[in-house]
Design an enzyme around this catalytic site. Sequence first.
Site, PDB file in Angstrom:
ATOM      1  N   GLY A 187       8.891 -31.675 -76.921  1.00 43.96           N
ATOM      2  CA  GLY A 187       9.955 -32.606 -77.240  1.00 43.96           C
ATOM      3  C   GLY A 187       9.472 -34.138 -76.601  1.00 43.96           C
TER       4      GLY A 187
ATOM      5  N   ILE B  41       2.630 -38.042 -66.585  1.00 42.80           N
ATOM      6  CA  ILE B  41       3.003 -36.438 -66.422  1.00 42.80           C
ATOM      7  C   ILE B  41       4.236 -36.130 -67.096  1.00 42.80           C
ATOM      8  CG2 ILE B  41       3.473 -34.496 -65.021  1.00 42.80           C
ATOM      9  CD1 ILE B  41       1.669 -35.737 -62.875  1.00 42.80           C
TER      10      ILE B  41
ATOM     11  N   THR C 230       3.292 -30.472 -78.756  1.00 40.23           N
ATOM     12  CA  THR C 230       3.115 -29.552 -77.459  1.00 40.23           C
ATOM     13  C   THR C 230       2.833 -28.212 -78.075  1.00 40.23           C
ATOM     14  OG1 THR C 230       3.969 -31.055 -75.919  1.00 40.23           O
ATOM     15  CG2 THR C 230       3.875 -28.779 -75.354  1.00 40.23           C
TER      16      THR C 230
END
Length: 326
Positions: free
Chosen positions: A247, A225, A196
Amino acid sequence: MGGWAIAVHGGAGVDPNLPTDRQEQAKQLLTRVLNLGIAALCSSVSAVDVVELVVRELESDPLFNSGRGSALTENGTVEMEASIMDGVGRRCGAVSGLTTVKNPVSLARLVMDKSPHSYLAFSGAQKFAKEMGVEMVENEYFVTQDNVEMLKIAKEADSIVFDYRIPRAGYETCGTGVQSPIQMNGLPISIYAPETVGCVVVDSQGRCAAATSTGGLLNKRAGRIGDSPLIGAGTYACELCAVSCTGEGEAIIRSTLAREVGAVMEYKGLGLQDAVNFVIKERLDEGKAGLIAVSKTGEVAYGFNCVGMFRGCATQNGFMEVGIWD
């Protein structure tokens, strides 16, 4: 301490065998976006504008798992998500399930600024994007050959696996844009996490802001999600601080990790780095994650409990660091 501060990340949970050329590519990208943010802060651009600017740049580069280069779902498509939060008034915007929006973080900003809502997802978010006139591209724009190969491997293993590109013996071009065979390290979800991206900023006015963007997990179930668009979990900003997490999303959600940093600063009176250390140690249970943070007084901090986190940070007093390992 005072003045502006900025931190960026490209994900926590780095394969220890990651080729050195890929490590250098990551450091170069982090340095480039950090310098972009620094230049904006030196020109008195507001914190919320800087985090959007930096995350847009990260989304546009296929190296990390956001925007172009997003991890693929079980269907071989991308479902991107992002959020942004302005510590001034704790305004926020978030989006999930995007398939054709070129820069998810900018749509999240529009949700915050141009809609009465905080969070839009899937067809509703796509419709809002069209109404707002944001740049749209075909789903194929986001799909890289590396990720196609990894999805095939993940499906064969019947597993959700992570974004680690390890070249097979004899191939040294992995991650350079040259299509080469790759293999997965096969590490389980409880050990490593996807790449991310995120940015946190405090500007010279003491205003804090955070933004996070991701493609999620490789081979994830369609409709899943993660923590990145969830305010208080993957992203949080208030008067005291701004936080972006990365993470194992499910663990970050359970622990409301980003909000916890602000909470222990507010209620326990901890300084920024102590607050980061506390939540990483005490709030993640069995989860693996990392985060970056800034405070209103111009401090910058980060922490992680896994093997490495792609990160960079800088402050107005001249401190600058770009790193991966502990």
